[in-house]
Design a protein around this motif. Structure first.
Motif, PDB file in Angstrom:
ATOM      1  N   SER A  31       0.933  -1.130   0.194  1.00  0.00           N
ATOM      2  CA  SER A  31       0.039  -0.556   0.643  1.00  0.00           C
ATOM      3  C   SER A  31       0.710   1.719   0.137  1.00  0.00           C
ATOM      4  CB  SER A  31      -1.427   0.121   1.178  1.00  0.00           C
ATOM      5  OG  SER A  31      -0.156  -0.136   2.412  1.00  0.00           O
ATOM      6  N   ASP A  32       0.017   2.313  -0.008  1.00  0.00           N
ATOM      7  CA  ASP A  32       1.070   3.332  -0.158  1.00  0.00           C
ATOM      8  C   ASP A  32       1.716   4.001   0.782  1.00  0.00           C
ATOM      9  OD1 ASP A  32       0.109   4.102  -2.649  1.00  0.00           O
ATOM     10  OD2 ASP A  32      -1.491   6.049  -2.020  1.00  0.00           O
ATOM     11  N   TYR A  33       0.980   3.600   2.277  1.00  0.00           N
ATOM     12  CA  TYR A  33       1.085   3.482   3.472  1.00  0.00           C
ATOM     13  C   TYR A  33       2.507   3.096   4.074  1.00  0.00           C
ATOM     14  CZ  TYR A  33       1.773   3.948   8.674  1.00  0.00           C
ATOM     15  OH  TYR A  33       1.820   4.464   9.929  1.00  0.00           O
ATOM     16  N   ALA A  34       2.482   1.486   2.940  1.00  0.00           N
ATOM     17  CA  ALA A  34       3.496   0.995   3.754  1.00  0.00           C
ATOM     18  C   ALA A  34       4.816   0.953   3.017  1.00  0.00           C
ATOM     19  CB  ALA A  34       3.162  -1.040   3.248  1.00  0.00           C
ATOM     20  N   VAL A  35       5.049   1.951   1.967  1.00  0.00           N
ATOM     21  CA  VAL A  35       5.644   2.150   1.158  1.00  0.00           C
ATOM     22  C   VAL A  35       6.578   3.264   1.781  1.00  0.00           C
ATOM     23  CG1 VAL A  35       6.632   3.435  -0.854  1.00  0.00           C
ATOM     24  CG2 VAL A  35       4.837   1.508  -1.246  1.00  0.00           C
ATOM     25  N   PHE A  36       5.689   4.187   2.330  1.00  0.00           N
ATOM     26  CA  PHE A  36       5.648   5.636   3.326  1.00  0.00           C
ATOM     27  C   PHE A  36       6.690   4.988   4.774  1.00  0.00           C
ATOM     28  CE2 PHE A  36       2.130   7.927   1.233  1.00  0.00           C
ATOM     29  CZ  PHE A  36       2.643   7.248   0.113  1.00  0.00           C
ATOM     30  N   GLU A  37       6.107   4.125   5.036  1.00  0.00           N
ATOM     31  CA  GLU A  37       6.194   3.879   6.730  1.00  0.00           C
ATOM     32  C   GLU A  37       8.312   2.915   6.156  1.00  0.00           C
ATOM     33  OE1 GLU A  37       6.333   3.628  10.475  1.00  0.00           O
ATOM     34  OE2 GLU A  37       5.301   3.752   8.992  1.00  0.00           O
ATOM     35  N   ALA A  38       8.206   1.862   4.965  1.00  0.00           N
ATOM     36  CA  ALA A  38       8.826   2.034   5.097  1.00  0.00           C
ATOM     37  C   ALA A  38      10.700   2.669   4.979  1.00  0.00           C
ATOM     38  CB  ALA A  38       8.979   0.476   3.883  1.00  0.00           C
ATOM     39  N   LEU A  39      10.354   3.524   4.035  1.00  0.00           N
ATOM     40  CA  LEU A  39      11.025   4.344   3.591  1.00  0.00           C
ATOM     41  C   LEU A  39      11.613   5.796   4.422  1.00  0.00           C
ATOM     42  CD1 LEU A  39      10.369   5.458  -0.387  1.00  0.00           C
ATOM     43  CD2 LEU A  39      12.717   4.102   0.664  1.00  0.00           C
ATOM     44  N   ASN A  40      10.562   5.699   5.250  1.00  0.00           N
ATOM     45  CA  ASN A  40      10.355   6.657   6.822  1.00  0.00           C
ATOM     46  C   ASN A  40      11.585   5.826   7.743  1.00  0.00           C
ATOM     47  OD1 ASN A  40       9.675   8.735   8.439  1.00  0.00           O
ATOM     48  ND2 ASN A  40       8.767   7.371   9.562  1.00  0.00           N
ATOM     49  N   GLU A  41      11.002   4.766   7.567  1.00  0.00           N
ATOM     50  CA  GLU A  41      12.300   4.362   9.005  1.00  0.00           C
ATOM     51  C   GLU A  41      13.645   4.009   8.411  1.00  0.00           C
ATOM     52  OE1 GLU A  41      12.129  -0.723   9.639  1.00  0.00           O
ATOM     53  OE2 GLU A  41      10.196   0.720  10.486  1.00  0.00           O
ATOM     54  N   GLN A  42      13.852   3.669   7.097  1.00  0.00           N
ATOM     55  CA  GLN A  42      15.077   3.374   6.713  1.00  0.00           C
ATOM     56  C   GLN A  42      15.958   5.282   6.599  1.00  0.00           C
ATOM     57  OE1 GLN A  42      16.431   0.825   5.508  1.00  0.00           O
ATOM     58  NE2 GLN A  42      15.126  -0.323   6.822  1.00  0.00           N
ATOM     59  N   PHE A  43      15.315   6.042   5.899  1.00  0.00           N
ATOM     60  CA  PHE A  43      15.876   7.159   5.987  1.00  0.00           C
ATOM     61  C   PHE A  43      15.101   8.024   7.283  1.00  0.00           C
ATOM     62  CE2 PHE A  43      16.406   5.893   1.040  1.00  0.00           C
ATOM     63  CZ  PHE A  43      17.254   5.611   0.640  1.00  0.00           C
ATOM     64  N   ARG A  44      15.170   7.399   7.581  1.00  0.00           N
ATOM     65  CA  ARG A  44      14.369   8.672   8.858  1.00  0.00           C
ATOM     66  C   ARG A  44      14.394  10.379   8.706  1.00  0.00           C
ATOM     67  NH1 ARG A  44      19.856   6.607  10.661  1.00  0.00           N
ATOM     68  NH2 ARG A  44      20.765   8.677  10.909  1.00  0.00           N
ATOM     69  N   PHE A  45      12.852  10.559   7.826  1.00  0.00           N
ATOM     70  CA  PHE A  45      12.509  11.354   7.084  1.00  0.00           C
ATOM     71  C   PHE A  45      12.262  12.522   8.046  1.00  0.00           C
ATOM     72  CE2 PHE A  45      10.539   9.486   3.303  1.00  0.00           C
ATOM     73  CZ  PHE A  45      11.563   8.837   2.765  1.00  0.00           C
ATOM     74  N   PRO A  46      12.259  13.804   8.051  1.00  0.00           N
ATOM     75  CA  PRO A  46      12.175  14.755   8.756  1.00  0.00           C
ATOM     76  C   PRO A  46      10.135  14.472   9.700  1.00  0.00           C
ATOM     77  CG  PRO A  46      13.268  15.896   7.532  1.00  0.00           C
ATOM     78  CD  PRO A  46      12.688  14.404   6.922  1.00  0.00           C
ATOM     79  N   ALA A  47      10.444  15.434  10.798  1.00  0.00           N
ATOM     80  CA  ALA A  47       8.882  15.336  11.499  1.00  0.00           C
ATOM     81  C   ALA A  47       7.887  15.745  10.414  1.00  0.00           C
ATOM     82  CB  ALA A  47       8.748  16.294  12.654  1.00  0.00           C
ATOM     83  N   TYR A  48       8.610  16.736   9.517  1.00  0.00           N
ATOM     84  CA  TYR A  48       7.115  17.787   8.704  1.00  0.00           C
ATOM     85  C   TYR A  48       6.792  16.532   7.433  1.00  0.00           C
ATOM     86  CZ  TYR A  48      12.024  18.461   5.891  1.00  0.00           C
ATOM     87  OH  TYR A  48      12.804  18.451   5.468  1.00  0.00           O
ATOM     88  N   PHE A  49       7.453  14.926   7.011  1.00  0.00           N
ATOM     89  CA  PHE A  49       6.926  14.599   5.926  1.00  0.00           C
ATOM     90  C   PHE A  49       5.738  14.481   6.140  1.00  0.00           C
ATOM     91  CE2 PHE A  49       6.431   9.725   5.127  1.00  0.00           C
ATOM     92  CZ  PHE A  49       6.818  10.532   3.405  1.00  0.00           C
ATOM     93  N   GLY A  50       5.334  14.535   4.542  1.00  0.00           N
ATOM     94  CA  GLY A  50       3.801  14.709   4.633  1.00  0.00           C
ATOM     95  C   GLY A  50       2.717  13.473   4.405  1.00  0.00           C
ATOM     96  N   TRP A  51       3.978  12.560   4.116  1.00  0.00           N
ATOM     97  CA  TRP A  51       2.880  11.310   3.760  1.00  0.00           C
ATOM     98  C   TRP A  51       2.448  10.733   2.788  1.00  0.00           C
ATOM     99  CZ3 TRP A  51       4.426   7.051   6.939  1.00  0.00           C
ATOM    100  CH2 TRP A  51       5.174   7.339   8.081  1.00  0.00           C
ATOM    101  N   ASN A  52       2.712  11.224   1.444  1.00  0.00           N
ATOM    102  CA  ASN A  52       1.943  11.485   0.709  1.00  0.00           C
ATOM    103  C   ASN A  52       3.017  10.939  -0.562  1.00  0.00           C
ATOM    104  OD1 ASN A  52       2.322  13.929  -1.276  1.00  0.00           O
ATOM    105  ND2 ASN A  52       1.291  14.595   0.736  1.00  0.00           N
ATOM    106  N   TRP A  53       3.010  11.069  -1.522  1.00  0.00           N
ATOM    107  CA  TRP A  53       3.735  10.907  -2.885  1.00  0.00           C
ATOM    108  C   TRP A  53       4.750  12.286  -3.464  1.00  0.00           C
ATOM    109  CZ3 TRP A  53       5.092   6.553  -3.555  1.00  0.00           C
ATOM    110  CH2 TRP A  53       4.214   5.505  -3.969  1.00  0.00           C
ATOM    111  N   ASP A  54       4.164  12.948  -3.009  1.00  0.00           N
ATOM    112  CA  ASP A  54       4.882  14.342  -2.945  1.00  0.00           C
ATOM    113  C   ASP A  54       5.813  14.931  -2.616  1.00  0.00           C
ATOM    114  OD1 ASP A  54       3.762  15.461  -6.087  1.00  0.00           O
ATOM    115  OD2 ASP A  54       2.029  16.007  -4.901  1.00  0.00           O
ATOM    116  N   ALA A  55       5.192  14.201  -1.016  1.00  0.00           N
ATOM    117  CA  ALA A  55       6.443  14.795   0.396  1.00  0.00           C
ATOM    118  C   ALA A  55       7.049  13.708   0.043  1.00  0.00           C
ATOM    119  CB  ALA A  55       5.462  14.510   0.977  1.00  0.00           C
ATOM    120  N   LEU A  56       7.173  12.597  -0.104  1.00  0.00           N
ATOM    121  CA  LEU A  56       8.198  11.420  -0.604  1.00  0.00           C
ATOM    122  C   LEU A  56       9.423  11.599  -1.530  1.00  0.00           C
ATOM    123  CD1 LEU A  56       9.087   8.756   0.546  1.00  0.00           C
ATOM    124  CD2 LEU A  56       7.811   7.792  -1.323  1.00  0.00           C
ATOM    125  N   TYR A  57       9.014  12.264  -2.131  1.00  0.00           N
ATOM    126  CA  TYR A  57       9.787  12.631  -3.659  1.00  0.00           C
ATOM    127  C   TYR A  57      10.480  13.710  -2.793  1.00  0.00           C
ATOM    128  CZ  TYR A  57      11.708  15.573  -7.375  1.00  0.00           C
ATOM    129  OH  TYR A  57      13.055  16.586  -8.227  1.00  0.00           O
TER     130      TYR A  57
END
Length: 147
Positions: A31-57
């Motif tokens: 799912s979208d969320y699973a992708v966001f969660e996996a990359l967030n966990e690995q790259f330790r995104f900042p707190a402002y990460f918006g949990w959408n595709w534009d924010a991921l990019y």
């Protein structure tokens, strides 16, 4: 597949400088969320990460909070990726492709250039995956092929 991953990743990590590696399992990216969660966990995104595709990019194309000379995204079981546009895997591939382009020397906007590489490890039909990726506009460097 772990032996192939370890060998290829080891070849990449032996280079001088700082390397940041994210290892994802395509089988767990349902799912979208699973992708966001996996990359967030690995790259330790900042707190402002918006949990959408534009924010991921935006986060992947920046990574300034995680300084490195090179970034690798290793996708295990990549032959399970569905590459159709609009699906989580298709959106992931497109986002990773755009993020890699943002790290090209002509696109860095004055920041220090870094390398951004996606390494796809297949346990099955890698030719079918390669064909699907090429059809979606991904340029493949098959010099890392382990066969």
């Amino acid at each position: 597949m772990n032996e192939v991953r370890d060998t290829l990743t080891g070849r990449l990590l032996l280079r001088q400088g700082v390397t940041s590696v994210a290892v994802l399992d395509a089988l767990k990216l349902s799912s979208d969320y699973a992708v966001f969660e996996a990359l967030n966990e690995q790259f330790r995104f900042p707190a402002y990460f918006g949990w959408n595709w534009d924010a991921l990019y935006d986060c992947l194309a920046d990574l300034s909070w995680l300084p490195a000379d090179r970034y690798f995204v290793v996708i295990e079981n990549a032959d399970a990726l569905e590459t159709e546009s609009g699906r989580p895997h298709g959106l992931l591939i497109d986002t990773l492709k755009r993020a890699a382009q943002a790290f090209l020397p002509e696109s860095t906007g004055g920041r220090e250039p870094a390398e951004f590489t996606v390494l796809m490890l297949c346990g099955g039909d890698d030719e079918a995956l390669a064909a699907r990726l090429r059809a979606s506009g991904v340029v493949l460097d098959e010099s890392w092929d382990s066969d």
